[in-house]
Write a protein that holds these residues in place. Sequence first.
Motif, PDB file in Angstrom:
ATOM      1  N   GLY A   1       2.686 -22.986   7.413  1.00 27.94           N
ATOM      2  CA  GLY A   1       2.567 -24.426   7.186  1.00 27.94           C
ATOM      3  C   GLY A   1       2.159 -25.205   8.411  1.00 27.94           C
ATOM      4  O   GLY A   1       2.000 -26.429   8.331  1.00 27.94           O
ATOM      5  N   CYS A   2       2.001 -24.537   9.551  1.00 26.26           N
ATOM      6  CA  CYS A   2       1.625 -25.246  10.773  1.00 26.26           C
ATOM      7  C   CYS A   2       1.044 -24.242  11.756  1.00 26.26           C
ATOM      8  O   CYS A   2       1.071 -23.035  11.512  1.00 26.26           O
TER       9      CYS A   2
ATOM     10  N   CYS B   1       7.462 -19.977   7.537  1.00 28.28           N
ATOM     11  CA  CYS B   1       7.186 -18.555   7.782  1.00 28.28           C
ATOM     12  C   CYS B   1       8.441 -17.746   8.085  1.00 28.28           C
ATOM     13  O   CYS B   1       8.332 -16.583   8.473  1.00 28.28           O
TER      14      CYS B   1
ATOM     15  N   GLN C   1       6.612 -25.151  14.205  1.00 29.81           N
ATOM     16  CA  GLN C   1       7.589 -26.198  13.926  1.00 29.81           C
ATOM     17  C   GLN C   1       8.115 -26.213  12.495  1.00 29.81           C
ATOM     18  O   GLN C   1       9.214 -26.695  12.257  1.00 29.81           O
ATOM     19  N   CYS C   2       7.337 -25.721  11.511  1.00 32.66           N
ATOM     20  CA  CYS C   2       7.669 -26.046  10.121  1.00 32.66           C
ATOM     21  C   CYS C   2       8.668 -25.101   9.471  1.00 32.66           C
ATOM     22  O   CYS C   2       9.372 -25.482   8.546  1.00 32.66           O
ATOM     23  N   GLY C   3       8.719 -23.842   9.910  1.00 33.90           N
ATOM     24  CA  GLY C   3       9.689 -22.905   9.350  1.00 33.90           C
ATOM     25  C   GLY C   3       9.306 -22.300   8.011  1.00 33.90           C
ATOM     26  O   GLY C   3      10.098 -21.549   7.438  1.00 33.90           O
TER      27      GLY C   3
ATOM     28  N   CYS D   1       5.375 -16.496  12.346  1.00 37.10           N
ATOM     29  CA  CYS D   1       4.074 -16.955  12.852  1.00 37.10           C
ATOM     30  C   CYS D   1       3.989 -16.874  14.365  1.00 37.10           C
ATOM     31  O   CYS D   1       2.920 -17.057  14.933  1.00 37.10           O
TER      32      CYS D   1
HETATM   33  S1  FES Z   1       4.080 -21.465  10.097  1.00 39.09           S
HETATM   34 FE1  FES Z   1       5.079 -23.272  10.800  1.00 39.09          FE
HETATM   35  S2  FES Z   1       6.699 -22.495  12.032  1.00 39.09           S
HETATM   36 FE2  FES Z   1       5.653 -20.730  11.370  1.00 39.09          FE
END
Ligand code: FES
Length: 166
Positions: A39-40, A48, A44-46, A60
């Motif tokens: 998602g990023c 993954c 930061q987004c988590g 990621c």
């Molecule tokens: S893809 Fe966003 S933290 Fe891993």
Amino acid sequence: MTTVSLTVNGRAVTAAIDPRTLLVQFLRENLRLTGTHVGCDTSQCGACVVHLDGKAVKSCTTLAVAVDGSSVTTIEGLASGDALHPMQEAFREHHGLQCGFCTPGMIMSAVDMVNRRGHHLDEKTIREDLDGNICRCTGYHNIVKAIAAGAEAMGRAGAPLRQAAE
Ligand code: FES
Ligand code: FES
């Protein structure tokens, strides 16, 4: 190319990969386990998050070769056959998702949270601990409710704090 061997959701896998392959790429592209999302590109987004030897990591930012020999559990490895994991069931029951993009990472982080912090989680603890996971849809209210309920349900179900695959 280099060879990597992992146990993924209880299954031994070996593949020849580019040494630069990220764990999330390996899971999604080599193994077709597409429940783990990206998602990023800033860690930061988590979306993954998976479990590596029983602990939540952001796949990621993890090189597949760096974790050669490890055990990985993805969202696909949580359920037992047709029976959802208690944390999955709690997200379903408490409407802890809208588009669902963040949900696999949220659930993997939530299970890790229970593993680390126990079955009785208050709202403040959940919100603080979830700071590595971002949801763009829900406003978090139902996610927090789902995690609190899922943690209690894991306790009632005697769900192992570590998955068998780990
Ligand atoms: S893809 Fe966003 S933290 Fe891993
Ligand atoms: S449910 Fe859409 S990003 Fe979280």
